[in-house]
Design a protein around this motif. Sequence first.
Motif, PDB file in Angstrom:
ATOM      1  N   LYS A 125       0.841  -1.180   0.000  1.00  0.00           N
ATOM      2  CA  LYS A 125       0.000   0.000   0.000  1.00  0.00           C
ATOM      3  C   LYS A 125       0.879   1.234   0.000  1.00  0.00           C
ATOM      4  O   LYS A 125       1.779   1.357   0.836  1.00  0.00           O
ATOM      5  N   LYS A 126       0.624   2.153  -0.945  1.00  0.00           N
ATOM      6  CA  LYS A 126       1.402   3.380  -0.961  1.00  0.00           C
ATOM      7  C   LYS A 126       0.482   4.586  -0.800  1.00  0.00           C
ATOM      8  O   LYS A 126      -0.695   4.555  -1.164  1.00  0.00           O
ATOM      9  N   TYR A 127       1.036   5.623  -0.201  1.00  0.00           N
ATOM     10  CA  TYR A 127       0.315   6.867   0.033  1.00  0.00           C
ATOM     11  C   TYR A 127       1.113   8.024  -0.541  1.00  0.00           C
ATOM     12  O   TYR A 127       2.302   7.887  -0.867  1.00  0.00           O
ATOM     13  N   CYS A 128       0.433   9.172  -0.615  1.00  0.00           N
ATOM     14  CA  CYS A 128       1.091  10.405  -1.037  1.00  0.00           C
ATOM     15  C   CYS A 128       1.059  11.388   0.138  1.00  0.00           C
ATOM     16  O   CYS A 128       0.039  11.524   0.813  1.00  0.00           O
ATOM     17  N   LYS A 129       2.153  12.089   0.363  1.00  0.00           N
ATOM     18  CA  LYS A 129       2.241  13.008   1.496  1.00  0.00           C
ATOM     19  C   LYS A 129       1.456  14.294   1.266  1.00  0.00           C
ATOM     20  O   LYS A 129       1.030  14.932   2.220  1.00  0.00           O
ATOM     21  N   ASP A 130       1.256  14.669   0.024  1.00  0.00           N
ATOM     22  CA  ASP A 130       0.559  15.915  -0.303  1.00  0.00           C
ATOM     23  C   ASP A 130      -0.899  15.614  -0.640  1.00  0.00           C
ATOM     24  O   ASP A 130      -1.181  14.756  -1.477  1.00  0.00           O
ATOM     25  N   LEU A 131      -1.850  16.303  -0.008  1.00  0.00           N
ATOM     26  CA  LEU A 131      -3.280  16.017  -0.170  1.00  0.00           C
ATOM     27  C   LEU A 131      -3.752  16.240  -1.606  1.00  0.00           C
ATOM     28  O   LEU A 131      -4.394  15.376  -2.205  1.00  0.00           O
ATOM     29  N   LYS A 132      -3.443  17.404  -2.186  1.00  0.00           N
ATOM     30  CA  LYS A 132      -3.916  17.692  -3.541  1.00  0.00           C
ATOM     31  C   LYS A 132      -3.339  16.707  -4.549  1.00  0.00           C
ATOM     32  O   LYS A 132      -4.039  16.208  -5.431  1.00  0.00           O
ATOM     33  N   ARG A 133      -2.069  16.448  -4.406  1.00  0.00           N
ATOM     34  CA  ARG A 133      -1.428  15.494  -5.319  1.00  0.00           C
ATOM     35  C   ARG A 133      -2.005  14.088  -5.119  1.00  0.00           C
ATOM     36  O   ARG A 133      -2.181  13.329  -6.074  1.00  0.00           O
ATOM     37  N   SER A 134      -2.339  13.751  -3.861  1.00  0.00           N
ATOM     38  CA  SER A 134      -2.932  12.449  -3.564  1.00  0.00           C
ATOM     39  C   SER A 134      -4.283  12.295  -4.262  1.00  0.00           C
ATOM     40  O   SER A 134      -4.601  11.230  -4.815  1.00  0.00           O
ATOM     41  N   LEU A 135      -5.095  13.353  -4.264  1.00  0.00           N
ATOM     42  CA  LEU A 135      -6.396  13.312  -4.946  1.00  0.00           C
ATOM     43  C   LEU A 135      -6.216  13.129  -6.450  1.00  0.00           C
ATOM     44  O   LEU A 135      -6.951  12.381  -7.096  1.00  0.00           O
ATOM     45  N   ARG A 136      -5.218  13.805  -7.009  1.00  0.00           N
ATOM     46  CA  ARG A 136      -4.966  13.680  -8.447  1.00  0.00           C
ATOM     47  C   ARG A 136      -4.501  12.276  -8.800  1.00  0.00           C
ATOM     48  O   ARG A 136      -4.972  11.677  -9.762  1.00  0.00           O
ATOM     49  N   TYR A 137      -3.592  11.729  -7.982  1.00  0.00           N
ATOM     50  CA  TYR A 137      -3.131  10.363  -8.221  1.00  0.00           C
ATOM     51  C   TYR A 137      -4.286   9.368  -8.093  1.00  0.00           C
ATOM     52  O   TYR A 137      -4.371   8.394  -8.843  1.00  0.00           O
ATOM     53  N   GLY A 138      -5.178   9.626  -7.121  1.00  0.00           N
ATOM     54  CA  GLY A 138      -6.316   8.735  -6.934  1.00  0.00           C
ATOM     55  C   GLY A 138      -7.220   8.701  -8.149  1.00  0.00           C
ATOM     56  O   GLY A 138      -7.696   7.638  -8.561  1.00  0.00           O
ATOM     57  N   LEU A 139      -7.461   9.866  -8.753  1.00  0.00           N
ATOM     58  CA  LEU A 139      -8.284   9.934  -9.956  1.00  0.00           C
ATOM     59  C   LEU A 139      -7.586   9.234 -11.127  1.00  0.00           C
ATOM     60  O   LEU A 139      -8.233   8.547 -11.924  1.00  0.00           O
ATOM     61  N   LYS A 162       1.010   1.133 -11.548  1.00  0.00           N
ATOM     62  CA  LYS A 162       2.462   1.207 -11.661  1.00  0.00           C
ATOM     63  C   LYS A 162       3.098   1.103 -10.282  1.00  0.00           C
ATOM     64  O   LYS A 162       2.633   1.695  -9.315  1.00  0.00           O
ATOM     65  N   MET A 163       4.190   0.329 -10.206  1.00  0.00           N
ATOM     66  CA  MET A 163       4.860   0.115  -8.932  1.00  0.00           C
ATOM     67  C   MET A 163       5.865   1.225  -8.616  1.00  0.00           C
ATOM     68  O   MET A 163       6.303   1.349  -7.484  1.00  0.00           O
ATOM     69  N   ASP A 164       6.206   2.027  -9.618  1.00  0.00           N
ATOM     70  CA  ASP A 164       7.148   3.115  -9.376  1.00  0.00           C
ATOM     71  C   ASP A 164       6.484   4.188  -8.518  1.00  0.00           C
ATOM     72  O   ASP A 164       5.307   4.508  -8.700  1.00  0.00           O
ATOM     73  N   LEU A 165       7.239   4.734  -7.585  1.00  0.00           N
ATOM     74  CA  LEU A 165       6.720   5.797  -6.740  1.00  0.00           C
ATOM     75  C   LEU A 165       6.722   7.114  -7.503  1.00  0.00           C
ATOM     76  O   LEU A 165       7.727   7.512  -8.093  1.00  0.00           O
ATOM     77  N   ARG A 166       5.567   7.783  -7.483  1.00  0.00           N
ATOM     78  CA  ARG A 166       5.474   9.110  -8.076  1.00  0.00           C
ATOM     79  C   ARG A 166       5.908  10.148  -7.045  1.00  0.00           C
ATOM     80  O   ARG A 166       6.203   9.823  -5.902  1.00  0.00           O
ATOM     81  N   ARG A 167       5.924  11.384  -7.455  1.00  0.00           N
ATOM     82  CA  ARG A 167       6.414  12.456  -6.591  1.00  0.00           C
ATOM     83  C   ARG A 167       5.643  12.484  -5.274  1.00  0.00           C
ATOM     84  O   ARG A 167       4.412  12.490  -5.267  1.00  0.00           O
TER      85      ARG A 167
END
Length: 264
Positions: A1-15, A29-34
Amino acid sequence: KKYCKDLKRSLRYGLEDLGSELLLQGEPKMDLRRQEFWALQDVNFELRRGESFGVIGVNGSGKTTLLKLMQGLIKPTTGSITIRGKLGALITLGAGFQPLLTGRENIYINAAILGIPRRIVDRNIGDILDFAELGDFIDAPVKNYSSGMKGRLGFSIATNLIDPDVLLLDEVLATGDWKFKERCFRRMEEIVQSGATIVFVSHLVPKVEQLCNRAILLHKGVVKLVGTASEVCEAYYEMPDTFTKGEHRAAKRRRKQLAVALKQ
């Protein structure tokens, strides 16, 4: 399970991930995004009926995330989880309680959410109230409850309202007096003896060692060890991130003293 530290970026990644899933583009994708990080990675274990399984690790190790995945509150980024039988869980203290309603009303609301008929609640309400020991406060609004009172009610509902095949408990005994904690531990032992499985997350490491058959040690989302409870608890105390060098010897001494006290 991976998460994003930034809320706005997390919402964009979720979409983006939802769009990929709807378009049947396969595994994410298994690569970690920003600003992404792995909360859990390569976690594998199997439990059998009647086992009591401890989950330990320092704060931020991914323990609660693991239980939320098992309960189905969140989806794994990749991989799968299979649970057979009825699942009971008490992960977040007081989660699901409506603060403006009374404790008694919240019992019926929780039952409705779980799909339990009212007649079954009526039949078990006495056991729930006796175990929670809230007295007249059961008819007071939950917003006036202390954290210990919420823990009493939550644990009583989770263990008396349903007869779980698998029970998930996350630090639910961190509050409350020792007398009630001991009653909870005895109740957990009864559940295991009935053939159910318990997954128990706690920083009360000697209690994990006493109650659990096996355990898993997580550190920064990675499994360090899966084995007998005594082996895993010993490895936890040997980890450099658990204590500083000056604290380590004193911590081992306190561990032995607490283990002796818990057995009395």
